[in-house]
Scaffold this active site. Sequence first.
Site, PDB file in Angstrom:
ATOM      1  N   ASN A 110       0.844  -1.193   0.000  1.00 25.07           N
ATOM      2  CA  ASN A 110       0.000   0.000   0.000  1.00 25.07           C
ATOM      3  C   ASN A 110       0.879   1.243   0.000  1.00 25.07           C
ATOM      4  O   ASN A 110       1.965   1.240   0.581  1.00 25.07           O
ATOM      5  CB  ASN A 110      -0.865  -0.016   1.271  1.00 25.07           C
ATOM      6  CG  ASN A 110      -1.761   1.211   1.375  1.00 25.07           C
ATOM      7  OD1 ASN A 110      -2.461   1.579   0.434  1.00 25.07           O
ATOM      8  ND2 ASN A 110      -1.746   1.865   2.538  1.00 25.07           N
ATOM      9  N   HIS A 112       0.871   5.117   1.327  1.00 24.98           N
ATOM     10  CA  HIS A 112       0.167   6.003   2.259  1.00 24.98           C
ATOM     11  C   HIS A 112       0.843   7.380   2.237  1.00 24.98           C
ATOM     12  O   HIS A 112       2.076   7.462   2.285  1.00 24.98           O
ATOM     13  CB  HIS A 112       0.200   5.411   3.671  1.00 24.98           C
ATOM     14  CG  HIS A 112      -0.560   6.248   4.654  1.00 24.98           C
ATOM     15  ND1 HIS A 112      -1.941   6.233   4.726  1.00 24.98           N
ATOM     16  CD2 HIS A 112      -0.138   7.176   5.546  1.00 24.98           C
ATOM     17  CE1 HIS A 112      -2.331   7.105   5.633  1.00 24.98           C
ATOM     18  NE2 HIS A 112      -1.253   7.689   6.145  1.00 24.98           N
TER      19      HIS A 112
HETATM   20  C1  GAR Z   1      -2.781   8.931  -2.774  1.00 30.00           C
HETATM   21  O1  GAR Z   1      -2.296  10.115  -2.211  1.00 30.00           O
HETATM   22  C2  GAR Z   1      -2.595   7.759  -1.837  1.00 30.00           C
HETATM   23  O2  GAR Z   1      -1.402   7.835  -1.100  1.00 30.00           O
HETATM   24  C3  GAR Z   1      -3.783   7.928  -0.936  1.00 30.00           C
HETATM   25  O3  GAR Z   1      -4.829   8.288  -1.802  1.00 30.00           O
HETATM   26  C4  GAR Z   1      -4.299   8.980  -2.935  1.00 30.00           C
HETATM   27  C5  GAR Z   1      -4.769   8.301  -4.204  1.00 30.00           C
HETATM   28  O4  GAR Z   1      -4.397   9.016  -5.347  1.00 30.00           O
HETATM   29  N1  GAR Z   1      -4.047   6.731  -0.196  1.00 30.00           N
HETATM   30  C6  GAR Z   1      -4.470   6.705   1.068  1.00 30.00           C
HETATM   31  O5  GAR Z   1      -4.732   7.698   1.707  1.00 30.00           O
HETATM   32  C7  GAR Z   1      -4.615   5.316   1.674  1.00 30.00           C
HETATM   33  N2  GAR Z   1      -4.695   5.403   3.105  1.00 30.00           N
HETATM   34  P1  GAR Z   1      -4.350   8.363  -6.779  1.00 30.00           P
HETATM   35  O6  GAR Z   1      -5.704   7.674  -7.015  1.00 30.00           O
HETATM   36  O7  GAR Z   1      -4.173   9.529  -7.711  1.00 30.00           O
HETATM   37  O8  GAR Z   1      -3.199   7.394  -6.856  1.00 30.00           O
END
Ligand code: GAR
Length: 202
Positions: A110, A112
């Site tokens: 994952n 984060h």
């Molecule tokens: C990213 O910033 C990722 O790190 C976060 O959501 C965003 C997705 O962006 N994930 C979390 O917060 C998980 N806990 P993306 O769809 O453009 O890759």
Amino acid sequence: MRKARIAVLVSGGGTNLGAMIKAEREGKLTSGKIELVIANKADAYALVRASDAGIPTAVVLKKECPSQEAFEDRIMALLSENQIDLIVLAGFMAILSERFTSAYPERIINVHPSLIPSFCGKGFYGLRVHEAALSYGVKVTGATVHFVNEVPDGGRIIMQKAVAIREGDTPEILQKRVMRLAEWKILPAAVEKVSAELMAEK
Ligand code: GAR
């Protein structure tokens, strides 16, 4: 050597998926290949990115499943039909139970958007993470790629990268900087590292 067969689970824009597709194209991700993208939202833009890159996609909607178990069973069936070796959660905003995570020990990773153990765990996702970092007043944040286990954001850390907070940052500005300077770099690099390790074990 055989390449690790990768499934990417997404919910939204899919910029991290985009970074992995680019890494594959540029020869930076060579030990694994993205074989499948699964979304839990029918309108996730990540699905368009996958289709444009010729990657098969699937949509599994929680509301169409009678239970959490049934939702996870449908994802697990897709993973097994596609002989997936490695699962990458890239902005996947659904909870996966211990039953799911324990079926793939050190096979789920994952990304984060903070330096774990800061601003992580239940309730910390997406923009909320950056809002929390700014309201706490930390001067440095970043991103973490880690293995997924039964503890939310609690699995073994694979890579981290720090990003400086600047005067006048808003959550949106900070989110973009953390993605550009950290997530889009360490996620493809970590996927390559874990894929290479997995294939060396075979
Ligand atoms: C990213 O910033 C990722 O790190 C976060 O959501 C965003 C997705 O962006 N994930 C979390 O917060 C998980 N806990 P993306 O769809 O453009 O890759």
